[in-house]
Design an enzyme around this catalytic site. Structure first.
Site, mmCIF file in Angstrom:
data_model
loop_
_atom_site.group_PDB
_atom_site.id
_atom_site.type_symbol
_atom_site.label_atom_id
_atom_site.label_comp_id
_atom_site.label_asym_id
_atom_site.label_seq_id
_atom_site.Cartn_x
_atom_site.Cartn_y
_atom_site.Cartn_z
ATOM 1 N N CYS A 53 0.857 -1.185 0.000
ATOM 2 C CA CYS A 53 0.000 0.000 0.000
ATOM 3 C C CYS A 53 0.893 1.235 0.000
ATOM 4 O O CYS A 53 1.805 1.355 0.822
ATOM 5 C CB CYS A 53 -0.904 -0.010 1.228
ATOM 6 S SG CYS A 53 -1.941 1.468 1.374
ATOM 7 N N CYS A 56 0.468 3.255 3.485
ATOM 8 C CA CYS A 56 0.919 2.778 4.792
ATOM 9 C C CYS A 56 2.002 1.706 4.742
ATOM 10 O O CYS A 56 2.559 1.348 5.783
ATOM 11 C CB CYS A 56 -0.269 2.266 5.600
ATOM 12 S SG CYS A 56 -0.966 0.705 4.988
ATOM 13 N N CYS A 103 -7.380 -1.258 1.583
ATOM 14 C CA CYS A 103 -6.314 -1.726 2.476
ATOM 15 C C CYS A 103 -6.907 -1.856 3.871
ATOM 16 O O CYS A 103 -7.491 -0.901 4.394
ATOM 17 C CB CYS A 103 -5.160 -0.730 2.464
ATOM 18 S SG CYS A 103 -3.868 -1.106 3.676
ATOM 19 N N CYS A 106 -4.967 0.778 6.566
ATOM 20 C CA CYS A 106 -5.181 2.232 6.593
ATOM 21 C C CYS A 106 -6.507 2.659 5.964
ATOM 22 O O CYS A 106 -6.831 3.831 5.947
ATOM 23 C CB CYS A 106 -4.035 2.963 5.910
ATOM 24 S SG CYS A 106 -3.991 2.748 4.116
ATOM 25 N N CYS A 128 -8.757 -5.615 -9.664
ATOM 26 C CA CYS A 128 -8.392 -4.529 -10.573
ATOM 27 C C CYS A 128 -7.925 -3.363 -9.695
ATOM 28 O O CYS A 128 -8.739 -2.670 -9.090
ATOM 29 C CB CYS A 128 -9.620 -4.170 -11.400
ATOM 30 S SG CYS A 128 -9.332 -2.935 -12.649
#
Length: 140
Positions: A53, A56, A103, A106, A128
């Site tokens: 991510c 984070c 995510c 976060c 996607c």
């Protein structure tokens, strides 16, 4: 735990997210935007590593879970582990229900997951994901 009980591990005020993320990263990760198709950094990459991510640093997807779907965004057939992402019903397009992928650390918007499109993958799923929401940490 129901979705309304969900609390991300990493909580920051909006002003801090704006300082930490570029404008395109903020628009996708914090506002649920989408980058233009076929423009993302990782759309066609085949580099081995872990996709994290961008907000984070949580590990989300492995390069061996990535496949070429020719949809304009990086596609994966599964997350690194189910606890790395969370799913929300997305009805932002009238008449077209989708499943948003975020995510779990976060709560950053990553993209969407689609099922039953006929890709020759182990899961018949296509995650996607916006390139701008991830960073590739290359394998050693």
């Amino acid at each position: 735990m129901t979705d309304r009980d969900y609390v991300p591990n990493l909580i920051r005020p909006d002003s801090q997210w704006r300082e930490l993320l570029s404008d395109p990263e903020y628009r996708v990760l914090r506002q649920g935007g989408t980058e233009a198709p076929f423009t993302g950094e990782y759309t066609d990459t085949e580099t081995e590593g872990i996709y994290e991510c961008r907000a984070c640093g949580a590990e989300l997807f492995r390069s061996d879970q990535k496949f070429h779907s020719h949809c304009g965004w990086p596609s994966f057939f599964a997350p690194l582990a189910e606890d790395r992402v969370r799913y929300l019903e997305d009805r932002s397009i009238p008449g077209r229900a989708r499943v948003e992928v975020r995510c779990s650390n976060c709560d950053g918007h990553l993209g969407h997951v689609f099922e039953g499109e006929g890709y020759d993958t182990p899961t018949d799923l296509r995650y996607c994901i916006n390139s701008v929401s991830m960073r590739l940490r290359e394998a050693d």
